[in-house]
Design a protein around this motif. Structure first.
Motif, PDB file in Angstrom:
ATOM      1  N   VAL A   1       0.866  -1.179   0.000  1.00 35.72           N
ATOM      2  CA  VAL A   1       0.000   0.000   0.000  1.00 35.72           C
ATOM      3  C   VAL A   1       0.903   1.230   0.000  1.00 35.72           C
ATOM      4  N   ILE A   2       0.728   2.098  -1.004  1.00 33.54           N
ATOM      5  CA  ILE A   2       1.618   3.224  -1.223  1.00 33.54           C
ATOM      6  C   ILE A   2       0.818   4.524  -1.257  1.00 33.54           C
ATOM      7  N   ILE A   3       1.280   5.528  -0.508  1.00 31.77           N
ATOM      8  CA  ILE A   3       0.729   6.879  -0.588  1.00 31.77           C
ATOM      9  C   ILE A   3       1.559   7.693  -1.574  1.00 31.77           C
ATOM     10  N   VAL A   4       0.891   8.481  -2.406  1.00 35.81           N
ATOM     11  CA  VAL A   4       1.570   9.424  -3.290  1.00 35.81           C
ATOM     12  C   VAL A   4       0.958  10.800  -3.059  1.00 35.81           C
ATOM     13  N   THR A   5       1.735  11.729  -2.497  1.00 37.62           N
ATOM     14  CA  THR A   5       1.229  13.091  -2.359  1.00 37.62           C
ATOM     15  C   THR A   5       1.542  13.867  -3.632  1.00 37.62           C
ATOM     16  N   GLY A   6       0.720  14.863  -3.911  1.00 36.12           N
ATOM     17  CA  GLY A   6       0.861  15.567  -5.174  1.00 36.12           C
ATOM     18  C   GLY A   6       0.628  14.641  -6.346  1.00 36.12           C
ATOM     19  N   GLY A   7      -0.267  13.685  -6.159  1.00 34.39           N
ATOM     20  CA  GLY A   7      -0.468  12.629  -7.147  1.00 34.39           C
ATOM     21  C   GLY A   7      -1.494  12.928  -8.215  1.00 34.39           C
ATOM     22  N   SER A   8      -1.933  14.180  -8.305  1.00 31.75           N
ATOM     23  CA  SER A   8      -2.976  14.507  -9.276  1.00 31.75           C
ATOM     24  C   SER A   8      -2.427  14.897 -10.640  1.00 31.75           C
ATOM     25  N   SER A   9      -1.106  15.119 -10.751  1.00 33.47           N
ATOM     26  CA  SER A   9      -0.529  15.491 -12.038  1.00 33.47           C
ATOM     27  C   SER A   9       0.975  15.255 -12.009  1.00 33.47           C
ATOM     28  N   GLY A  10       1.616  15.426 -13.167  1.00 35.25           N
ATOM     29  CA  GLY A  10       3.068  15.392 -13.259  1.00 35.25           C
ATOM     30  C   GLY A  10       3.708  14.124 -12.744  1.00 35.25           C
TER      31      GLY A  10
END
Length: 254
Positions: free
Chosen positions: A9-18
């Motif tokens: 299970v991985i969290i990605v912040t700023g994951g909405s673009s780029g």
């Protein structure tokens, strides 16, 4: 794609673009369950929906990483929904960061440091205990090449990214014996929506920046995603506390 992140299970912040969106999609393609934290609800939900449509598992949680309670909520939702946390890509950052030390107002300094450094502190503070409770894992913080050398035209951003590198090393030493690795990326010029917008409005300056790149181009977001996925996997198990340049050779000349 392999399944080297299967059951993680991985969290990605700023994951909405780029870079964040590219990494969210890549880790999902390698078997991970992905939780995307970002401020842009429409784009974050769109990335999660794309992952789900491709057969992956993803959840979007609206998150302003400059607010500790929202970061804590992101981690809590992840653990409650999926039973644990095995890794994170703390990628959120950026913003308007230009200004010399003689130009920058205190309020501007505070906002840049909050988005690019304090947010990583909040993320690590809440992610590390959850990862320890889940049996260990890996965290990747997105710093920048200006975390390795000063930039007089972006003093607040450079100071914040230097801070991310120091924070990464400190956290890595603190959590290593409990099974948590922490590394930082020194990312160079990357072909993100922010860069494309800059090139459209400032073609001359963009060409000048490109001329400084040893390999003569920007990175594709997929290249950042591939390396980040490796660092989140068990294949990188002996890499810890490192600030790793992925910059086409730019910092080789520093």
């Amino acid at each position: 794609m392999s399944n080297r992140l299967q059951s993680k299970v991985i969290i990605v912040t700023g994951g909405s673009s780029g870079m964040g969106a590219a990494t969210a999609k890549r880790v999902a393609s390698e078997g991970a369950t992905v939780v995307i934290g970002a401020r842009d609800k429409a784009r974050g939900e769109a990335v999660a929906a794309e992952i789900t449509a491709d057969g992956g598992t993803a959840l979007f949680v609206p998150t302003d990483v400059t607010a500790e309670e929202q970061v804590a909520h992101l981690v809590d939702v992840t653990v409650n929904e999926f039973g644990g946390l095995n890794g994170a890509f703390n990628n959120a950052g950026g913003g308007n960061s230009h200004g010399t030390i003689r130009e920058v107002e205190a309020s501007f300094w505070d906002s840049v440091v909050a988005l690019n450094l304090t947010s990583v502190f909040y993320s690590l503070k809440h992610e590390i205990p959850a990862i320890i409770a889940s049996g260990g894992g890996s965290i990747v913080n997105n710093a920048s090449v200006v975390g390795a050398a000063g930039d007089p035209s972006a003093v607040a951003y450079s100071a914040a990214k230097h801070g991310v590198v120091g924070l990464t090393r400190s956290a890595a030493l603190d959590a290593a014996k409990e099974g948590v690795r922490v590394n930082a990326l020194l990312t160079g010029l990357v072909n993100t929506p922010l860069w494309r917008g800059f090139t459209e409005s400032n073609p001359g300056a963009a060409n000048s920046i490109l001329e400084q790149q040893p390999i003569g181009r920007s990175a594709d977001v997929s290249e950042i995603a591939a390396f980040t996925t490796f660092l989140l996997s068990d294949e990188s198990g002996f890499i810890n506390g490192a600030a790793l340049a992925i910059d086409g050779g730019l910092t080789a000349g520093y």
